[in-house]
Design a protein around this motif. Structure first.
Motif, PDB file in Angstrom:
ATOM      1  N   GLN A  86      64.479  76.608  53.948  1.00  0.00           N
ATOM      2  CA  GLN A  86      64.423  75.460  53.032  1.00  0.00           C
ATOM      3  C   GLN A  86      64.659  74.155  53.788  1.00  0.00           C
ATOM      4  O   GLN A  86      64.078  73.119  53.460  1.00  0.00           O
ATOM      5  CB  GLN A  86      65.452  75.637  51.908  1.00  0.00           C
ATOM      6  N   GLN A  89      61.545  72.682  55.168  1.00  0.00           N
ATOM      7  CA  GLN A  89      60.733  71.914  54.214  1.00  0.00           C
ATOM      8  C   GLN A  89      61.250  70.481  54.085  1.00  0.00           C
ATOM      9  O   GLN A  89      60.481  69.537  53.956  1.00  0.00           O
ATOM     10  CB  GLN A  89      60.722  72.632  52.865  1.00  0.00           C
ATOM     11  N   GLU A  92      60.116  68.646  57.160  1.00  0.00           N
ATOM     12  CA  GLU A  92      58.696  68.292  57.043  1.00  0.00           C
ATOM     13  C   GLU A  92      58.540  67.010  56.232  1.00  0.00           C
ATOM     14  O   GLU A  92      57.798  66.098  56.607  1.00  0.00           O
ATOM     15  CB  GLU A  92      57.953  69.447  56.361  1.00  0.00           C
ATOM     16  N   THR A 192      55.884  74.189  61.711  1.00  0.00           N
ATOM     17  CA  THR A 192      56.053  73.363  60.505  1.00  0.00           C
ATOM     18  C   THR A 192      55.703  71.908  60.809  1.00  0.00           C
ATOM     19  O   THR A 192      54.965  71.260  60.061  1.00  0.00           O
ATOM     20  CB  THR A 192      57.518  73.449  60.001  1.00  0.00           C
ATOM     21  N   SER A 196      52.499  69.749  59.590  1.00  0.00           N
ATOM     22  CA  SER A 196      52.805  68.552  58.811  1.00  0.00           C
ATOM     23  C   SER A 196      52.104  67.325  59.391  1.00  0.00           C
ATOM     24  O   SER A 196      51.562  66.491  58.657  1.00  0.00           O
ATOM     25  CB  SER A 196      54.317  68.338  58.809  1.00  0.00           C
TER      26      SER A 196
END
Length: 318
Positions: A86, A89, A92, A192, A196
């Motif tokens: 998490q 994220q 990102e 990631t 992104s």
């Protein structure tokens, strides 16, 4: 001459730059994420895994107490793995909010961007430093994937047997699939960030791609010059600063290689790859092996036909 000026202007204050009023909103959002990054690295570094409990449970399948002990240990650890996922994220989203101002049309060239938005450039560098450190720790810890596989196998067995699984609500099936994919990658945080940055470029069609790639190549150049010039290097207060610069340099090279149509290794690349690899090679070998591996195995264009042979062989030397 302009090049030298860039490095001087950035090299000194960039490490303790304060945000301007215009930058403050983005800076504060990203700062919240970076404050938590330290804790994520500490937890990952301390992650020992449930190897012992899992082995005992598998060797003694009819011993209920051992099965429960393994399950309890793994559920606790999966909670951490979910938290790390998490956090990726959030990272990102933080990267996205920095790329906006750092690549906008406000200034004529990337040097001006980095000079005038030093606080944001520093945060971008800190995100890259965290990313490479996280992936280095993950790559040397096989327990992560073993624990998660055991969790999923045990959970599906419990479902078949209709056993109520305590801790199942920790990670539902869809989340488990996403987490599994995340850790299956050798360098999940870097993936990631690469995805992104690529997404940022494709979503901002009206923004010339050079705005992004020039920002990245300028940062690579700043790090390289700071590391290879004795005058700047002597100002580094600790080895930590050296490893910070090295990780940031490698991080921006990898992002550039993903975003630029022909990548970081081609003749038209604005990154001096030979110079960057030489800087890495000049460090004590055990301190940079992970970074050299990141360039060898997580870049996109290294094995292209167009890649300079010298660069390939410089990287391949053990």
């Amino acid at each position: 001459a302009r090049h030298r000026k860039t490095t001087q202007d950035l090299g000194g204050p960039i490490w303790d730059a304060q945000p301007t009023d215009a930058e403050r909103e983005v800076w504060e959002q990203v700062d919240l994420v970076l404050k938590d990054a330290r804790g994520v690295l500490d937890e990952l570094q301390a992650y020992k895994g449930a190897g012992q409990e899992i082995r005992e449970a598998i060797q003694n399948p009819s011993d209920e107490a051992l099965q429960e002990a393994a399950w309890a240990a793994v559920v606790h650890l999966v909670g951490k793995l979910k938290k790390f996922y998490q956090f990726s994220q959030r990272l990102e989203a933080a990267l996205h909010s920095l790329l906006g101002p750092l690549t906008s049309e406000t200034y004529d060239d990337p040097t001006q961007h980095l000079e005038r938005e030093q606080a944001l450039a520093k945060q971008f560098a800190e995100i890259l430093h965290f990313t490479l450190r996280f992936d280095e720790l993950k790559m040397t810890n096989p327990a992560i994937q073993n624990d998660f596989s055991y969790y999923r196998r045990t959970l599906s067995r419990m479902r078949i047997n209709n056993t109520p699984a305590e801790g199942e609500n920790e990670v539902n099936n869809e989340m488990a699939n996403r987490i599994s994919l995340f850790y299956a990658d050798a360098t999940p945080m870097l993936k990631t960030l690469s995805d992104s940055t690529t997404k940022f470029v494709s979503e901002n069609k009206n923004l010339p791609i050079e705005n992004t790639t020039d920002c990245l190549s300028t940062m690579a150049s700043v790090c390289k010059v700071m590391l290879e010039t004795p005058e700047y290097r002597s100002r580094f207060t600790s080895e930590e600063t050296v490893s910070f610069c090295l990780r940031v340099m490698v991080g921006v090279i990898i992002l550039y290689d993903y975003v630029h149509p022909v990548g970081a290794f081609s003749k038209s690349s604005k990154i001096d790859m030979k110079g960057c690899i030489k800087v890495l090679r000049d460090q004590p070998p055990n301190s940079v092996e992970g970074l050299l591996n990141a360039l060898r195995y997580t870049t996109k264009h290294l094995n292209d036909e167009s890649t300079n042979k010298t660069i390939k062989s410089m990287l391949q030397q053990q």
